[in-house]
Write a protein that holds these residues in place. Sequence first.
Motif, short mmCIF file in Angstrom:
data_model
loop_
_atom_site.label_atom_id
_atom_site.label_comp_id
_atom_site.label_asym_id
_atom_site.label_seq_id
_atom_site.Cartn_x
_atom_site.Cartn_y
_atom_site.Cartn_z
N VAL A 74 43.03 -56.53 -25.43
CA VAL A 74 43.32 -57.75 -26.20
C VAL A 74 43.10 -57.42 -27.67
CG1 VAL A 74 42.77 -60.18 -26.55
CG2 VAL A 74 42.48 -59.16 -24.29
N ASP A 76 43.07 -58.86 -31.01
CA ASP A 76 43.11 -60.12 -31.74
C ASP A 76 42.61 -59.95 -33.17
OD1 ASP A 76 40.37 -60.02 -31.58
OD2 ASP A 76 40.23 -61.35 -29.87
N GLU A 77 42.48 -61.09 -33.87
CA GLU A 77 42.10 -61.05 -35.29
C GLU A 77 40.70 -60.48 -35.52
OE1 GLU A 77 41.06 -65.59 -36.21
OE2 GLU A 77 42.91 -65.36 -35.09
N PHE A 78 39.79 -60.75 -34.59
CA PHE A 78 38.43 -60.25 -34.75
C PHE A 78 38.38 -58.73 -34.54
CE2 PHE A 78 34.19 -59.34 -32.84
CZ PHE A 78 33.45 -59.55 -33.99
N ILE A 79 39.10 -58.24 -33.55
CA ILE A 79 39.15 -56.80 -33.28
C ILE A 79 39.77 -56.08 -34.48
CG2 ILE A 79 40.15 -55.02 -31.76
CD1 ILE A 79 37.90 -56.57 -30.37
N LYS A 81 39.64 -57.12 -37.53
CA LYS A 81 38.62 -57.16 -38.59
C LYS A 81 37.59 -56.05 -38.36
CE LYS A 81 35.12 -60.01 -40.72
NZ LYS A 81 34.12 -61.03 -40.49
N LYS A 131 31.49 -53.24 -31.42
CA LYS A 131 32.17 -53.84 -30.27
C LYS A 131 31.27 -53.90 -29.03
CE LYS A 131 36.47 -53.68 -27.81
NZ LYS A 131 36.18 -53.02 -26.55
N PHE A 135 28.32 -57.15 -31.04
CA PHE A 135 29.04 -58.35 -30.60
C PHE A 135 29.39 -58.29 -29.11
CE2 PHE A 135 30.12 -57.89 -35.14
CZ PHE A 135 29.50 -59.04 -35.60
N ALA A 136 28.61 -57.52 -28.36
CA ALA A 136 28.92 -57.35 -26.93
C ALA A 136 28.71 -58.64 -26.15
CB ALA A 136 28.04 -56.27 -26.35
N GLY B 24 43.32 -66.52 -25.25
CA GLY B 24 44.00 -65.25 -25.47
C GLY B 24 43.37 -64.34 -26.49
N VAL B 25 42.02 -64.33 -26.51
CA VAL B 25 41.31 -63.39 -27.39
C VAL B 25 40.30 -62.59 -26.56
CG1 VAL B 25 41.53 -64.75 -29.51
CG2 VAL B 25 39.56 -65.13 -28.02
N SER B 26 39.59 -61.67 -27.21
CA SER B 26 38.60 -60.88 -26.48
C SER B 26 37.28 -61.66 -26.37
CB SER B 26 38.35 -59.56 -27.21
OG SER B 26 37.79 -59.81 -28.47
N ARG B 27 36.45 -61.28 -25.43
CA ARG B 27 35.16 -61.94 -25.25
C ARG B 27 34.28 -61.76 -26.48
NH1 ARG B 27 30.52 -60.52 -24.05
NH2 ARG B 27 31.13 -58.36 -23.72
N GLN B 28 34.42 -60.59 -27.11
CA GLN B 28 33.63 -60.31 -28.32
C GLN B 28 33.94 -61.31 -29.44
OE1 GLN B 28 35.08 -57.96 -26.49
NE2 GLN B 28 33.67 -56.24 -26.25
N THR B 29 35.20 -61.74 -29.49
CA THR B 29 35.61 -62.71 -30.52
C THR B 29 34.89 -64.03 -30.33
OG1 THR B 29 37.76 -61.63 -30.56
CG2 THR B 29 37.64 -63.79 -31.59
N ASN B 31 32.09 -64.49 -28.74
CA ASN B 31 30.67 -64.24 -29.02
C ASN B 31 30.40 -64.25 -30.52
OD1 ASN B 31 27.99 -63.55 -28.47
ND2 ASN B 31 28.41 -61.38 -28.69
N ALA B 32 31.26 -63.59 -31.29
CA ALA B 32 31.08 -63.53 -32.75
C ALA B 32 31.21 -64.91 -33.38
CB ALA B 32 32.10 -62.56 -33.35
N LEU B 35 28.04 -66.85 -32.62
CA LEU B 35 26.92 -66.36 -33.42
C LEU B 35 27.07 -66.73 -34.90
CD1 LEU B 35 26.49 -62.76 -31.93
CD2 LEU B 35 24.91 -64.66 -31.65
N PHE B 38 31.77 -64.76 -37.33
CA PHE B 38 33.21 -64.69 -37.57
C PHE B 38 33.80 -66.09 -37.63
CE2 PHE B 38 37.53 -64.30 -35.61
CZ PHE B 38 38.13 -63.67 -36.68
#
Lengths: 136, 70
Positions: A74, A76-79, A81, A131, A135-136, B24-29, B31-32, B35, B38
């Motif tokens: 996936v 996305d915008e955070f990845i 960043k 990652k 932010f796990a 439709g994003v990652s789990r890390q997103t 979580n961030a 927190l 982000f």
Amino acid sequence: MLVAFVLSFTANLDDITRGFAEGYNGTQNPDTGRTIHVPDADIISSELSVRLIWISLALSLSGLLMYIFSREKVEDEFIRKLRYMSLSRSLLYSWLFAAVFMVVNKKTEFGGIYILQLQLILYVVIYNYYKKWKFA
Amino acid sequence: MKNALKVERARRDLTQAALAGLVGVSRQTINAIELGKFIPSTVLALKIAHVFEMSVHAVFELEERDWLKP
């Protein structure tokens, strides 16, 4: 990338052993009182060394390309960043390290290939730290 | 910026991974965002609010210090 790192290390094996030998040369053995002279041990020929450095450079560049074009499951915008952050930090830290290395150690050259390898390793470490740890 | 992601997620018994899958994003997103590390884009904020069937204002809320930032 790890192979590239090992190859460039192997290519400079002679310089590394020479660096250790230089520290001993000219000193006196405390037991015998004789002056120590460590002979140059040519483990790797200069041609092989150059060849290994070229292979290492090719592998480093292909590793760089693989990381540039690699995608997460996936993306996305955070990845994205995280990628930019890791890249900027790896560039900053590697150039800082190179600058400090050049100031502290004026004899040894810290060439482009090693800076590239350091940047790649730092990028992988920082990106995975963010990652999989932060932010796990 | 404050957000009620964790509370709303718990209320609906959704895991981070499940919510991430729905928007439709990652789990890390997720979580961030929880927190506060982000700030999501407008599209992502709208998607999250849509999943919770709430307005964006109810999920994300500006703080005083956000007004001080340029």
